[in-house]
Every structure is written in structure tokens, then in C-alpha cells.
Design a protein around this motif. Structure first.
Motif: not given
Length: 260
Positions: A235-249
């Protein structure tokens, strides 16, 4: 043992001793995530029976943080990773004298009867790092071996190093509700299952899939991509990524997940 290795130890144990900060050491816990498994990087000197955390000593004219990066680079080849200082280990008897005598007599060819600075009591500054396993290029120092171990299959280590690992895991676990994790452990694009497995491994329990995804997306530092992966089955799974600026905040200021 080869003369090259003995000379290597002799340089450390004798020639550099007068330049070290007395009774202070540094130990580094490197956590790597690979195929759903959290691993720990350990090292071992040639001829020594016990694995240990990559560590070493602080020079008199050196900042402790700088020493941690220098030691890690020299013993494992790792550079440009973020180390977090988390605890000072200062219990008496944290290293058994026989372990250090073994290093002196077998590895450094140093007579056991001679008094030596390595047999003194040491306190150790603990650092940990979270890293993405597949991106690392590990290179051991001369006369040394480095190897990854499953977090649940760590052997009996030198001194109190098993306790140091336990303390590092507990330190991360105690902050997991307010400090984000995952950026350093995952590829640029990942599934929500990838991220959930990291949290489950650290917390040592299963998490509700839907509740986990809801909280992660509500954090604001994870972006949903218009891409899918079939890594976790047919089953296909959606991919995600981090918003680096918000992650660092969030890393700096904290975020609230309530409790997992």
C-alpha cells in the motif's frame, strides 16, 4: 600486538598525559536510525576485550565542547554533527581498576606496577547525537574498531558506559513531549511510519497511528508532500518532510504534544 599499536597507546598514555585536564574525560553516545532500528555506535581498542563509547580526554587549553568534537572525529571519523551535553557522570567506582590496568599492561605495554594517571578517578561529561545512519561514513582510528549495535543488543561495556547509554535514552525520553526529534535521524523525505517508529523505539511502546499523525501535523514543522512511497508494504504511503526553520524554532523554544 603490533609495535605500531603499542606505540599509539604509549603516545596517549604517556606523552600526552601532562597536557590533559586532570581527572576529566568525555564520552559520546551516537544514535543512528536504520530500517526501523535504533543503533548505537561503539568502539574497541585492538586487543581489548570490552567495547566502549567513543571518548577521550580534555587538553588543558581546550574547551570541553571542542574536546568532544575532536575526540569523536579522531576515534570515528564523524564530523559536522550536533552533540548535546546532557549529564556529568561522577560516581565513585564508575570504572573498574582492572579494566584500565588491562589497557596499560596489554595494550600500551606499560608495567602494571608503575603508578599511572589513567588509574586515577575520572568524572566524565556525557554527550549524545542523533544521526541518519545511511549518511555516515565511519572511519576508525589506528589500532581501533568501530561498530553499530542494536539498542537492545548492546554488550557489557567498559566501566559505567551501559549506564551512560541508559541515561542518554532517559534524557531524550524525558524531553520527547516538548522537544522535536527526527530531523537528524531520517532522510529528507519520509513516511509517518518512519517517524513513529523512532518515537516508539525511544519510548519503548506502541503509539496510536492516527493520534500520532494528528499531533505531528499539528506541530507545524512537518509538511505533507504530494508523493508516495511503498516502503512499508504494497500500500502506498504518503511522504512528508520537515520544515527546517520551524523545526529549529521548536527545538529552541519547545513545543507541546501533551503526552504520547
Amino acid at each position: 600486538m603490533a609495535n605500531k599499536n603499542a606505540e599509539n597507546y604509549k603516545t596517549l598514555m604517556e606523552k600526552d598525559a601532562e597536557n590533559f585536564l586532570p581527572s576529566v574525560s568525555v564520552d559520546c553516545i551516537i544514535f543512528g536510525f536504520h530500517e526501523g532500528i535504533l543503533k548505537i555506535l561503539l568502539s574497541k581498542f585492538d586487543g581489548n576485550q570490552k567495547w566502549m563509547l567513543p571518548g577521550g580526554f580534555v587538553y588543558l587549553d581546550e574547551n570541553v565542547n571542542d574536546a568532544a568534537y575532536r575526540i569523536l572525529s579522531k576515534r570515528t571519523g564523524l564530523n559536522e554533527i550536533y552533540l548535546k551535553q546532557f549529564y556529568l557522570f561522577g560516581d565513585t567506582g564508575r570504572v573498574h581498576p582492572d579494566d584500565n590496568k588491562h589497557i596499560l599492561t596489554v595494550d600500551a605495554n606499560h608495567p602494571e606496577k608503575d603508578p599511572h594517571w589513567l588509574l586515577r578517578r575520572f568524572v566524565s561529561v556525557g554527550y549524545y547525537a542523533l544521526v541518519e545512519y545511511s549518511k555516515l561514513k565511519i572511519k576508525a582510528a589506528d589500532s581501533e574498531e568501530v561498530q553499530w549495535f542494536h539498542i537492545n543488543e548492546v554488550p557489557d561495556l567498559y566501566g559505567d558506559h551501559n549506564k551512560i547509554i541508559e541515561k542518554a535514552v532517559n534524557s531524550i525520553r524525558s524531553q520527547i513531549n516538548t522537544i522535536p526529534i527526527g530531523y537528524e535521524l531520517l532522510a529528507e523525505k519520509f513516511t509517518m511510519s518512519d517517524l513513529r517508529v523512532i518515537y516508539e523505539t525511544i519510548l519503548d511502546r506502541k503509539l496510536d497511528r492516527r493520534n500520532f499523525q494528528r499531533k505531528m501535523l499539528a506541530s507545524g514543522f512537518i509538511l505533507k508532500l504530494d508523493e508516495v512511497s511503498k516502503k512499508w508494504g504494497s500500500k502506498s504511503a504518503t511522504l512528508f518532510t520537515f520544515d527546517k526553520e520551524k523545526y529549529n524554532f521548536a527545538l529552541k523554544n519547545g513545543t507541546a504534544y501533551n503526552e504520547w
